[in-house]
Scaffold this active site. Structure first.
Site, PDB file in Angstrom:
ATOM      1  N   HIS A  72      16.214 -52.039  49.161  1.00 49.50           N
ATOM      2  CA  HIS A  72      14.875 -51.577  49.587  1.00 49.50           C
ATOM      3  C   HIS A  72      14.395 -50.466  48.657  1.00 49.50           C
ATOM      4  O   HIS A  72      15.159 -49.608  48.243  1.00 49.50           O
ATOM      5  CB  HIS A  72      14.956 -51.023  51.009  1.00 49.50           C
ATOM      6  CG  HIS A  72      15.167 -52.076  52.050  1.00 49.50           C
ATOM      7  ND1 HIS A  72      14.145 -52.646  52.756  1.00 49.50           N
ATOM      8  CD2 HIS A  72      16.303 -52.681  52.456  1.00 49.50           C
ATOM      9  CE1 HIS A  72      14.637 -53.553  53.576  1.00 49.50           C
ATOM     10  NE2 HIS A  72      15.933 -53.592  53.431  1.00 49.50           N
ATOM     11  N   TYR A 200       9.889 -47.407  60.930  1.00 50.03           N
ATOM     12  CA  TYR A 200      10.062 -46.457  62.032  1.00 50.03           C
ATOM     13  C   TYR A 200       8.741 -46.308  62.762  1.00 50.03           C
ATOM     14  O   TYR A 200       7.701 -46.167  62.110  1.00 50.03           O
ATOM     15  CB  TYR A 200      10.488 -45.086  61.495  1.00 50.03           C
ATOM     16  CG  TYR A 200      11.823 -45.058  60.799  1.00 50.03           C
ATOM     17  CD1 TYR A 200      11.947 -45.410  59.457  1.00 50.03           C
ATOM     18  CD2 TYR A 200      12.982 -44.678  61.474  1.00 50.03           C
ATOM     19  CE1 TYR A 200      13.176 -45.380  58.807  1.00 50.03           C
ATOM     20  CE2 TYR A 200      14.215 -44.645  60.836  1.00 50.03           C
ATOM     21  CZ  TYR A 200      14.304 -45.002  59.507  1.00 50.03           C
ATOM     22  OH  TYR A 200      15.519 -44.978  58.873  1.00 50.03           O
ATOM     23  N   PRO A 292      21.240 -41.338  64.567  1.00 56.16           N
ATOM     24  CA  PRO A 292      21.104 -42.393  63.547  1.00 56.16           C
ATOM     25  C   PRO A 292      19.718 -42.456  62.881  1.00 56.16           C
ATOM     26  O   PRO A 292      19.522 -43.200  61.944  1.00 56.16           O
ATOM     27  CB  PRO A 292      21.402 -43.679  64.308  1.00 56.16           C
ATOM     28  CG  PRO A 292      21.278 -43.339  65.739  1.00 56.16           C
ATOM     29  CD  PRO A 292      21.524 -41.890  65.879  1.00 56.16           C
ATOM     30  N   LYS A 296      22.378 -41.650  58.343  1.00 59.01           N
ATOM     31  CA  LYS A 296      23.281 -40.805  57.560  1.00 59.01           C
ATOM     32  C   LYS A 296      24.749 -40.880  57.965  1.00 59.01           C
ATOM     33  O   LYS A 296      25.629 -40.527  57.188  1.00 59.01           O
ATOM     34  CB  LYS A 296      22.828 -39.341  57.682  1.00 59.01           C
ATOM     35  CG  LYS A 296      21.499 -39.064  57.001  1.00 59.01           C
ATOM     36  CD  LYS A 296      21.581 -39.321  55.526  1.00 59.01           C
ATOM     37  CE  LYS A 296      20.229 -39.247  54.857  1.00 59.01           C
ATOM     38  NZ  LYS A 296      20.244 -39.889  53.539  1.00 59.01           N
ATOM     39  N   TYR A 384      16.323 -38.964  52.198  1.00 58.39           N
ATOM     40  CA  TYR A 384      16.624 -40.260  52.829  1.00 58.39           C
ATOM     41  C   TYR A 384      17.503 -41.095  51.895  1.00 58.39           C
ATOM     42  O   TYR A 384      18.465 -41.730  52.306  1.00 58.39           O
ATOM     43  CB  TYR A 384      15.328 -41.000  53.153  1.00 58.39           C
ATOM     44  CG  TYR A 384      15.535 -42.223  54.024  1.00 58.39           C
ATOM     45  CD1 TYR A 384      15.787 -43.469  53.465  1.00 58.39           C
ATOM     46  CD2 TYR A 384      15.501 -42.122  55.417  1.00 58.39           C
ATOM     47  CE1 TYR A 384      15.991 -44.586  54.263  1.00 58.39           C
ATOM     48  CE2 TYR A 384      15.705 -43.237  56.222  1.00 58.39           C
ATOM     49  CZ  TYR A 384      15.948 -44.466  55.636  1.00 58.39           C
ATOM     50  OH  TYR A 384      16.164 -45.565  56.439  1.00 58.39           O
TER      51      TYR A 384
END
Ligand code: FAS
Ligand code: PHB
Length: 397
Positions: A72, A200, A292, A296, A384
Site C-alpha cells: 500500500h 479508517y 491496534p 503498531k 504510520y
C-alpha cells in the site's frame, strides 16, 4: 537441557528471535504454553511497516509475503459527512507498507523453524524463570508431564502481555504506564474481496476500519463498548452497522459475506519501562501494548527483536555487553514513539462515551487540520510507515 538463549513464547517475537539467533549460530530453545494450532488460530495484526518487511526479507522470511502480501502507498480517512482524504505515505516519504496477516507470518516462522530443526517445545506448563540476576539463569517447567529444567545464559521474555516474564521482574523495579480505553474492537474476517484501501472511519456511531488479508479475504472492525460480547453481533448486524459508519459510496462497494472469524480485542496502552532484569530481556507484548489503531503492535515486537538479536549477536561474537546494557533504553525510544502515535490515532478516530461537545469539536478540527495540511499528513505518514531502526551505538563486526 542447556542452551545459550531460552525464549519464552512462540508468538511473532519469540519465533522471529529464534530464527535470527539461529542464523547467527546462537543456540536457543523456544518454550510455548499453547499448541502450535492454538497459536495459529489467533487472528491479529495485518499491517507491516517497511522496516519489518525489510527485516523479514533479510532473514529469508519474505518470499510468501512478497507473493501474497498487498503493498500500500497509504491509507484513507473518512469521517461523517465530510470528504475523505488519503494519507499518501509513498508521496511524503518514498516508503510503502504491506498488508500481510500475522497468522501468515506465524506460519512462515514455524515452517522456517521446522526446516532448521529448531527446538520449539509447545504445551509447556508451570514455567518459572529462576536466578535471573545470576550469570546462570534457568527455566523450570513441565512438558509431557515431566518436570524439566533449561539452563541458559540469557532468557528472552516473548510471552505476551499475560505471560510470566514481566511478572518475574520485582514490582519495585518495574515502572509501568497504562491507559485503558472505554471501548474495544469487534473484528471479523470474511472471504470477500476487500475495499481497495485500508480505510479508517470516524463516525458519530463510532470508529470503523476496512482492511484486508488478500484479494479474497477482508478484515473489518467496528468500535464497540467495553463488555460487548461477540454473540450479541450476528453477521447481518455487523454488516449493517459497519456500512452505516462509512460514506454511502464506500458502503455500497462493500461485499458482505459469512464471517469465518469474529473476535473482540480490548484497547489499552501499556509500557513497562524496564525491558531488562539481570539476564532477562523482554520483547514484544510482554513489555508493551498499543491499541491496534496505529497497526503498531506486531511491528514493535519486530523492532524489539531486531535490537535484542543485534545485542546478543555482538555479545557472542565479540564479547560486547554494551548493546545488551543499552537494549532497554534503545527499544523504549521506539516503543514510546509507537505508543504515542497509536494513542493519538485512537483519540482522533474514536467516539469516547461521555466525551464533551468541546472534545468533539477539537477532534473535528484536528481532522480538518490533517485534511488541509500536507505537513500534518507527512508527520502522520512518517510515524504510520514506521521510523527506521536506530543504528548501533558501537562497532559490530
Ligand atoms: P504474542 O502474545 O503474540 O505471543 C506470546 C506467546 O507467548 C503466545 O503464543 C502465548 O501463548 C505464549 N505464552 C504466554 N504465556 C506463556 C508462558 N507462561 N509460558 C510459555 N509461553 C507463554 N497488532 C496490530 O498491529 N494490529 C492488530 O490488528 C492487532 N490485533 C490484535 C488483536 C488481539 C486480540 C490481540 C491480543 C493483539 C492484537 N495485536 C494487533 C497485537 C498483536 O499483534 C501483538 O502485538 C503481537 O502478537 C505481539 O507478538 P508477541 O510479542 O510475540 O506476543
Ligand atoms: C488489520 O488489517 O488487522 C489492521 C489494519 C490497520 C490497523 C489495525 C489492524 O490499524
Amino acid at each position: 537441557m542447556k542452551t545459550q538463549v531460552a525464549i519464552i513464547g512462540a508468538g511473532p517475537a519469540g519465533m522471529l528471535l529464534c530464527e535470527i539467533l539461529s542464523q547467527h549460530g546462537i543456540d536457543c530453545v523456544v518454550l510455548e504454553k499453547h499448541s502450535r494450532a492454538h497459536v495459529l488460530e489467533r487472528i491479529r495484526a495485518g499491517v507491516l511497516e517497511q522496516s519489518t518487511v525489510e527485516l523479514l526479507r533479510q532473514y529469508g522470511l519474505g518470499q510468501r509475503m512478497d507473493q501474497e502480501g498487498h503493498v500500500h502507498d497509504g491509507m484513507k480517512i473518512v469521517w461523517a459527512g465530510r470528504e475523505s482524504f488519503f494519507i499518501d505515505v509513498k508521496k511524503h516519504l518514498g516508503k510503502q507498507f504491506m498488508a500481510y496477516g500475522q497468522t501468515n507470518i506465524q506460519e512462515d516462522l514455524f515452517l522456517a523453524a521446522e526446516q532448521r530443526g529448531a527446538k520449539v517445545l509447545t504445551q509447556v506448563e508451570n514455567l518459572q524463570l529462576m536466578n535471573l540476576t545470576s550469570t546462570h539463569p534457568h527455566v523450570t517447567f513441565t512438558h509431557n508431564g515431566d518436570a524439566s529444567r533449561l539452563d541458559c545464559d540469557f532468557i528472552a521474555g516473548c510471552d505476551g502481555f499475560h505471560g510470566v516474564s514481566r511478572q518475574s521482574i520485582p514490582p519495585h523495579l518495574r515502572e509501568e504506564f497504562e491507559k485503558e480505553y472505554p471501548f474495544g474492537w469487534l473484528g471479523i474476517l470474511s472471504q470477500t474481496p476487500p475495499l481497495r484501501d485500508i480505510t479508517y472511519a470516524n463516525h458519530p456511531r463510532g470508529f470503523a476500519l476496512a482492511s484486508m488479508r488478500s484479494p479474497t479475504l477482508s478484515r473489518y472492525y467496528i468500535q464497540v463498548p467495553t463488555g460487548t460480547l461477540c454473540e450479541e453481533w450476528s453477521d447481518d448486524r455487523f454488516w449493517s452497522e459497519i456500512k452505516s459508519r462509512f460514506p454511502k459510496e464506500m458502503a455500497d462497494e462493500m461485499v458482505t459475506g459469512k464471517s469465518i472469524e469474529k473476535s473482540i480485542a480490548p484497547l489499552r496502552s501499556y509500557v513497562c519501562e524496564t525491558m531488562r532484569h539481570g539476564q532477562l530481556f523482554l520483547a514484544g507484548d510482554a513489555a508493551h501494548i498499543v491499541p491496534p489503531t496505529g497497526a503498531k503492535g506486531l511491528n514493535l515486537a519486530v523492532s524489539d527483536v531486531f535490537y535484542l538479536s543485534r545485542a546478543l549477536t555482538a555479545f557472542y561474537r565479540q564479547g560486547m555487553t554494551q548493546l545488551l546494557d543499552e537494549y532497554s533504553e534503545t527499544a523504549l525510544r521506539r516503543v514510546w514513539s509507537s505508543v504515542r502515535i497509536s494513542w493519538y490515532l485512537t483519540n482522533l478516530l474514536h467516539r469516547f462515551p461521555g466525551g464533551s461537545d468541546f472534545d468533539q469539536r477539537a477532534q473535528e478540527h484536528e481532522l480538518d487540520y490533517l485534511k488541509s495540511s500536507h505537513h500534518a499528513q507527512a508527520a502522520l505518514a512518517e510515524q504510520y510507515a514506521g521510523l527506521a531502526f536506530e543504528s548501533s551505538s558501537a562497532p559490530i563486526t
